[in-house]
Scaffold this motif. Sequence first.
Motif, PDB file in Angstrom:
ATOM      1  N   LYS A 153       0.950  -1.005   0.028  1.00 26.08           N
ATOM      2  CA  LYS A 153      -0.108  -0.021   0.054  1.00 26.08           C
ATOM      3  C   LYS A 153       1.190   1.111   0.129  1.00 26.08           C
ATOM      4  O   LYS A 153       1.675   1.498   0.818  1.00 26.08           O
ATOM      5  CB  LYS A 153      -0.935  -0.200   1.220  1.00 26.08           C
ATOM      6  N   HIS A 209      -0.182   4.291  -0.758  1.00 23.92           N
ATOM      7  CA  HIS A 209      -1.002   5.353  -0.941  1.00 23.92           C
ATOM      8  C   HIS A 209      -0.940   5.583   0.753  1.00 23.92           C
ATOM      9  O   HIS A 209      -0.562   4.686   1.226  1.00 23.92           O
ATOM     10  CB  HIS A 209      -2.543   4.835  -1.970  1.00 23.92           C
ATOM     11  N   SER A 238       1.576  -0.838  -7.367  1.00 22.85           N
ATOM     12  CA  SER A 238       1.581  -1.598  -6.177  1.00 22.85           C
ATOM     13  C   SER A 238       2.207  -3.368  -7.177  1.00 22.85           C
ATOM     14  O   SER A 238       2.691  -3.102  -8.198  1.00 22.85           O
ATOM     15  CB  SER A 238       0.043  -1.759  -7.033  1.00 22.85           C
ATOM     16  N   TYR A 255      -9.220  -0.440   5.490  1.00 20.45           N
ATOM     17  CA  TYR A 255      -9.940   0.682   4.369  1.00 20.45           C
ATOM     18  C   TYR A 255     -10.898  -0.013   3.351  1.00 20.45           C
ATOM     19  O   TYR A 255     -10.257  -1.556   3.771  1.00 20.45           O
ATOM     20  CB  TYR A 255      -8.754   1.213   3.135  1.00 20.45           C
ATOM     21  N   THR A 264      -8.260   0.727  -2.704  1.00 23.14           N
ATOM     22  CA  THR A 264      -7.014   1.194  -2.543  1.00 23.14           C
ATOM     23  C   THR A 264      -6.596   1.168  -4.302  1.00 23.14           C
ATOM     24  O   THR A 264      -7.102   0.424  -5.356  1.00 23.14           O
ATOM     25  CB  THR A 264      -5.455   1.747  -1.973  1.00 23.14           C
ATOM     26  N   ASN A 273      -4.984   1.665  -7.032  1.00 26.08           N
ATOM     27  CA  ASN A 273      -3.327   1.808  -7.577  1.00 26.08           C
ATOM     28  C   ASN A 273      -4.100   1.243  -9.119  1.00 26.08           C
ATOM     29  O   ASN A 273      -4.477   0.713  -9.482  1.00 26.08           O
ATOM     30  CB  ASN A 273      -2.369   0.032  -7.652  1.00 26.08           C
ATOM     31  N   ASP A 307     -13.329   2.957  -6.881  1.00 26.11           N
ATOM     32  CA  ASP A 307     -12.043   2.592  -7.597  1.00 26.11           C
ATOM     33  C   ASP A 307     -11.987   2.782  -8.640  1.00 26.11           C
ATOM     34  O   ASP A 307     -10.544   3.335  -9.087  1.00 26.11           O
ATOM     35  CB  ASP A 307     -11.393   1.492  -6.702  1.00 26.11           C
ATOM     36  N   TYR A 365     -13.791   5.706   3.078  1.00 30.69           N
ATOM     37  CA  TYR A 365     -13.859   6.157   2.029  1.00 30.69           C
ATOM     38  C   TYR A 365     -15.310   5.945   1.920  1.00 30.69           C
ATOM     39  O   TYR A 365     -15.902   7.393   0.629  1.00 30.69           O
ATOM     40  CB  TYR A 365     -13.113   5.757   0.869  1.00 30.69           C
TER      41      TYR A 365
END
Length: 937
Positions: A189, A191, A260, A328, A331, A333, A366, A454
């Motif tokens: 991860k 980010h 990633s 979360y 993500t 990516n 996403d 999110y």
Amino acid sequence: WVCVVCGKVIMRKGCFSTMCVLCTVVATVSVATLIGIWIFQLLPSIDPPAVLWDSYRLPTALLPDTYHVSLWPRLRPSPAGIYVFTGNSTVVFRCVRETDLILIHSYKLNLTAEPTLTALSGTPAPIIHSTWMQDTTQYLVMQLNSKLTAGESYVLRTEFVGKLGNDLEGFYRTAYKEGGVIRTVVASKMHPIHTRKTFPCFDEPAMKAVFHITLHHDRGTVALSNSMEIRDKVDTVVDGTPVTITRFKPTEYMSPYLLSMFVSDYTNVQSREDTLVRVWAPPGAVSQGLCACALSLTGRLLHLLQDYYNVTYPLPKLDQVTLPDVHYGGTENWGLITYREKRLFYEPRISSNRDKQSTATLIAHDLGHMWFGNLVTLSWWNEVWLSEGLALYMSYLSADYTEPNWNLKDLIVLNDIHRVFAVDALASSHPLSSKEEDIMKPEQISELFDTISYSKVGLRGSAHAQFTSTYLQTFAYKNTVVSDLWDHLQRAVDANGTVRLPRPVREIMDRWVLQMGFPLVTINTRTGVVTQQHFLLEPDAAVETPSEFNYEWIVPITWMKSGMEQKPDWLLQRKIHSDMKTVGDEWVMLNVNLTGYYRVNYDSENWERILEQLRTDHQVIPEMNRAQIVDDAFNLARAGIIPVALALNTTVFLSKETSYIPWESALMNLDSFYHTFDQTDVCGNMKKYFKKQATPLFEHFKAITPGWMRVPAGHTDQFDRLNAFRVGCTAEVDACLNLTVSWFSQWMEEPAQNPVDPNLRSTVYCSAIAAGGAKEWEFAWRMFQNTSVATEAERLMSALACTRDTQRLESFLSFTLNPVKIRKHEATSVIVQVARNKAGRALAWNFVRQNWKYIFTEYGAGSFSFAELIHGVTQAFSTQDQLDQLRRFKEDHSDIGFGPAAWALELAMEKTKANVKWVTESQPEVKEWLSAAAGRA
Ligand SMILES: *[C@@H]1O[C@H](CO)[C@@H](O)[C@H](O)[C@H]1NC(C)=O
Ligand SMILES: *[C@@H]1O[C@H](CO)[C@@H](O)[C@H](O)[C@H]1NC(C)=O
Ligand SMILES: *[C@@H]1O[C@H](CO)[C@@H](O)[C@H](O)[C@H]1NC(C)=O
Ligand SMILES: *[C@@H]1O[C@H](CO)[C@@H](O)[C@H](O)[C@H]1NC(C)=O
Ligand SMILES: *[C@@H]1O[C@H](CO)[C@@H](O)[C@H](O)[C@H]1NC(C)=O
Ligand SMILES: *[C@H]1O[C@@H](CO)[C@H](O)[C@@H](O)[C@@H]1NC(C)=O
Ligand SMILES: [Zn+2]
């Protein structure tokens, strides 16, 4: 979102009347404001540092072009007993301004060889004179003996070793369990700022480059990265260890935080049209078909987004992997999205509708980032709310497209807007955009993301395909600032010709983005005077954030009068407007369908007329506004602007209400009202009143779904039914409680045959465990440990917190300190669930206070959402004693601090203070109102 002026919406075509543009615009803001809560640490201005390596921002003298990165995660501990990865990286960068200093981000990496520098042209390069790590600013610094030449490109090679921790940040290891066997997985991860923990790089979003990734990994495992693997994998032996080497094609030109990598023994399901789409998961999960739903949703959503944006998804493949541990949702990516597994898996027999909805909106979110965020990237984190906001808007829009019957665009009011309102009404809120220089340090950047979940963010607006498409095409592979978007919007407005905005787009938007909070619009129907003021939950609170706009907004006013008649809409541009021609005997209602981000208050006669309408025929008022009237009234009452009796009066019509949205809004308000007052003597009558209002809803659904056995066809009808059931049990309607107990005991008798409809399970479990004893709790605990389905585990886990047995609650809390019992990333949730239970409130708070140091130091931010924890545990605080305890808590732990929860703690204190005041002042009135209501019963 249904844009009011244009009437029907309009998925593909934008609409460009004045009001529509404003809908979009103002809507952007509403999310935006929620995201604004990330941005709280307003610092005093930082003096320019004496030396470059003390600055948190990279100098712009050097710009990266390409990287070649080779990494080898080691799945067996090193002789020193730690897990590591080794690697090397080569970066080609251009010198745009001569300098004798190279600064490149690098954090917690140990160099294993001296870095080497060469010139790409082959001419001699300066010699690296000294090299050191600057830990505060997270740089690898290299002082050269002479200057780099502007215009030349150079090649820097580094070799390093880093820790392959289980901290869920950077390049890390995690594990999953299948068939009783624990298997290691390597994931990443990056980010927002963890690429620097993986290899030295220019780790800022505007420092885009092309990355060539190579991974060494154990034989028999599969390695994935952003781009497609090159087919000729090599099995070889390096340093006596057999490995496979997988190389990947060069990535797109992109920001480093989007990288990633993933190594596992997962398998996948896939589909291929223009793009190869694969969903990866543990073999058992794949063979049970848990990924089929995600795969089919992804294909449809990818199609939709490409059509909508008129910009092709630029990669040949899209991988999506599930991870067991992350807190979360996903993500973004580029080309290799990672998700929390329980949000992606879908099992028709076990998952509820809500699970499916959450999977669809998550994937849509996403995927939306593949364009907003990845293709076009904000220059710096201070404006990151924009790509989050747009991705969110797209997530609702596109999920709505795939499931048109779900009414998702309306649900956003409940899911998002109300939450934003709640935070943004506090004096300690913050504007959406902060100054670039205010967000500098790594902690600040992390905090931006830590306080939000999110899935909670929402964005509304009318369709905006036209200008987003040109925006995306213009800025593809580049970075933007928010004003670029306003310029584009302005151009779209100008090009249309028929649209006239009274002020430039940017002027309108700046008021929403650069100042915190939102307006309360008040209309006096006797005089026609409309005013706006900054709405604060505690009007006396000192607002310390200055606003250059003096807390004045440009507000789009939509309104309706009795009989649904809709009038032309207009803009409130000043604090006072004295000419709204509404005088008459009919009711007037503003902010139709909640298209604007503001609350509304009326003169008491108009309030009375609206209440009368609700009493006689509530359906004349749109659903969304029935929800909003209740929400506005309770918040206005809390702020002392209207009497609390009036707020309570807005709930009288509920005994006839059967729709989901108004009930859900009322529930949220009544629930928090109940918790605020449950430490006073109004408690008993409040329960009675609530039961009286809830019983008809329960009976209604019981009747139309004979004995709760038939599942209605419509999505919101299913929510309605679930809600009716939940309301019934919360209000302790006997029929509801009996039903849950009998279903649960049936299940206990035959654990392999769960008789409960998946949609009703959370309520059934919770209420049966609350009513039951040790036997029920132990059974649920056993089922919790045995289930392999993440959503079922989550339901059981929440339900375990429903018991009234305080000893059991205490031991449940203590389980959160033992990752074998409760996984780290679930700990916050368990503690918060216990705090929601009245019997557990004090226990959870004591637990957090006593273990703060341990929790804070042992569990990294990656696994523990501190802000959510503080918020959840203190939510119902409403006594002076609790306020004092909060203050003491802050003092007692000032040494170790609160990290990302610091702001949450400030909010909690402000909210508790407001609650104390409210309870003290309004208790007599509440008491009187409730006893009168009880008398009427
Ligand atoms: C309000 O929203 C509902 C549901 O989305 C819609 O049916 C209705 O037409 C809207 N009303 C107005 C006045 O736009
Ligand atoms: C301008 O906006 C109107 C109203 O939304 C729309 O009907 C029209 O097609 C637009 N014109 C152009 C040139 O985009
Ligand atoms: C890096 O070096 C430090 C200091 O020698 C050492 O404590 C640490 O374990 C090293 N890290 C790795 C991943 O080898
Ligand atoms: C899509 O974009 C292309 C330019 O890339 C443009 O020529 C075309 O007209 C656009 N199509 C639509 C439907 O807007
Ligand atoms: C609330 O409703 C009751 C009963 O209709 C009425 O007597 C009272 O005046 C109302 N209070 C407010 C503040 O609206
Ligand atoms: C990085 O360097 C290359 C040679 O330039 C080696 O072939 C790779 O094995 C090495 N990668 C790792 C992970 O050590
Ligand atoms: Zn996002």
